[in-house]
Scaffold this active site. Sequence first.
Site, PDB file in Angstrom:
ATOM      1  CB  ALA A  32      -0.964   0.002   1.173  1.00 44.57           C
ATOM      2  CG  HIS A  37       5.806   2.894   1.884  1.00 49.34           C
ATOM      3  ND1 HIS A  37       4.447   3.053   1.752  1.00 49.34           N
ATOM      4  CD2 HIS A  37       5.981   2.171   3.019  1.00 49.34           C
ATOM      5  CE1 HIS A  37       3.827   2.443   2.739  1.00 49.34           C
ATOM      6  NE2 HIS A  37       4.729   1.909   3.536  1.00 49.34           N
ATOM      7  N   GLY A 147      11.589   3.943   8.386  1.00 50.02           N
ATOM      8  CA  GLY A 147      11.102   5.300   8.589  1.00 50.02           C
ATOM      9  C   GLY A 147      11.096   5.696  10.059  1.00 50.02           C
ATOM     10  CD  GLU A 148      14.187  10.115  11.673  1.00 47.74           C
ATOM     11  OE1 GLU A 148      13.488  11.157  11.663  1.00 47.74           O
ATOM     12  OE2 GLU A 148      15.431  10.118  11.755  1.00 47.74           O
ATOM     13  CG  ASP A 150       6.353   2.845  11.877  1.00 51.57           C
ATOM     14  OD1 ASP A 150       5.280   2.478  12.351  1.00 51.57           O
ATOM     15  OD2 ASP A 150       6.472   3.223  10.685  1.00 51.57           O
ATOM     16  CB  SER A 185      -0.136   6.149   7.935  1.00 50.88           C
ATOM     17  OG  SER A 185      -0.575   4.851   8.311  1.00 50.88           O
ATOM     18  NE  ARG A 187      -2.974  -0.213  10.767  1.00 51.63           N
ATOM     19  CZ  ARG A 187      -1.820  -0.829  11.042  1.00 51.63           C
ATOM     20  NH1 ARG A 187      -0.712  -0.135  11.191  1.00 51.63           N
ATOM     21  NH2 ARG A 187      -1.770  -2.143  11.173  1.00 51.63           N
TER      22      ARG A 187
HETATM   23  P1  AMP Z   1       4.820  -0.095   6.587  1.00 53.06           P
HETATM   24  O1  AMP Z   1       4.506  -0.480   5.197  1.00 53.06           O
HETATM   25  O2  AMP Z   1       3.778   0.768   7.232  1.00 53.06           O
HETATM   26  O3  AMP Z   1       5.258  -1.251   7.440  1.00 53.06           O
HETATM   27  O4  AMP Z   1       6.092   0.849   6.490  1.00 53.06           O
HETATM   28  C1  AMP Z   1       7.265   0.423   5.844  1.00 53.06           C
HETATM   29  C2  AMP Z   1       8.372   1.383   6.150  1.00 53.06           C
HETATM   30  O5  AMP Z   1       8.001   2.685   5.690  1.00 53.06           O
HETATM   31  C3  AMP Z   1       8.640   1.518   7.655  1.00 53.06           C
HETATM   32  O6  AMP Z   1      10.045   1.624   7.856  1.00 53.06           O
HETATM   33  C4  AMP Z   1       7.936   2.797   8.014  1.00 53.06           C
HETATM   34  O7  AMP Z   1       8.505   3.459   9.129  1.00 53.06           O
HETATM   35  C5  AMP Z   1       8.142   3.605   6.737  1.00 53.06           C
HETATM   36  N1  AMP Z   1       7.151   4.664   6.644  1.00 53.06           N
HETATM   37  C6  AMP Z   1       5.808   4.526   6.633  1.00 53.06           C
HETATM   38  N2  AMP Z   1       5.219   5.734   6.572  1.00 53.06           N
HETATM   39  C7  AMP Z   1       6.210   6.651   6.563  1.00 53.06           C
HETATM   40  C8  AMP Z   1       6.257   8.086   6.507  1.00 53.06           C
HETATM   41  N3  AMP Z   1       5.140   8.823   6.485  1.00 53.06           N
HETATM   42  N4  AMP Z   1       7.460   8.679   6.498  1.00 53.06           N
HETATM   43  C9  AMP Z   1       8.610   7.954   6.528  1.00 53.06           C
HETATM   44  N5  AMP Z   1       8.635   6.616   6.582  1.00 53.06           N
HETATM   45  C10 AMP Z   1       7.452   5.968   6.589  1.00 53.06           C
END
Ligand code: AMP
Length: 279
Positions: A32, A37, A147-148, A150, A185, A187
């Site tokens: 997503a 990302h 990403g910061e 999280d 996000s 979400r």
């Molecule tokens: P996820 O798909 O939500 O598991 O996120 C994958 C990676 O993307 C993780 O390292 C997250 O911290 C990073 N990430 C998600 N959203 C953001 C954002 N808005 N800014 C920076 N990094 C992000």
Amino acid sequence: MQIIRDIATLHRAVDALKQGRKSVALVPTMGALHEGHLSLVRMAKRVADHVVVSIFVNPTQFGPNEDYAAYPRDEAKDAALLVEEGVALLWAPDVGVMYPAGHSTHIEVAELGADYCGAARPGHFDGVATVVAKLFNQVRPDIAIFGEKDWQQLAIIRRMARDLDFALDILGAPIARDKDGLALSSRNAYLSAAERKAATAFPNALKAAAKAIVGGADVADALAKAEADIVKGGFDSVDYVALADADSLERLTEFSEPARLLAAARIGKTRLIDNLAVG
Ligand code: AMP
């Protein structure tokens, strides 16, 4: 871009990328994909010769009443975005490849995983640490980028990599935000138009709290005000708003650097997290 779903083919493909002492950066995701990302992918391109992205919606990091089944999935759209970014390889294993029958080992980063999202989501970070360790062993990257957004996850992964002697560099990428300040996000897709509009109260409250704390306000008062502002802005509840040591994640009752505001709040059926440097 190669899309690979089995470990033997992955090993061959990564070995081929690494020939001639080329470096490989891994960006783990749950798909997503959005600009957040893609900002990680662009950082990966700057620091390594080749970029591998993984997409795996990891069931073990979702609680029984969480959104595993509903989590947005659109691999074709994600793959098209990654092709545009010049990604070499997409690692997209099925659940049965990641967790074959009898899979029974997991990793717990005890000290950093108990508070904040760990308290609200029991078992979540064990699921994250385990799948990330597996991704590191599967892809064997020189660099991995998280990403910061999280913040607690990033701290846990850094500690896990140090404790288990993973021979790679872990880089954190800044939070990508929408124009109104809401952190991007996957979400956010759950939010109704009205909820999306209200959600800006969340980063605004954190920004105001950070400013107040740097200006000398009492930490407990500033955190309480932020919680009240988030609820006033239309959120249903606040899981936590905390001031933490940015590295150890220990809660701070008085401001000392490096400090980070960490927060999670719920609006409708959506749980959002955010964080902010203080000072
Ligand atoms: P996820 O798909 O939500 O598991 O996120 C994958 C990676 O993307 C993780 O390292 C997250 O911290 C990073 N990430 C998600 N959203 C953001 C954002 N808005 N800014 C920076 N990094 C992000």
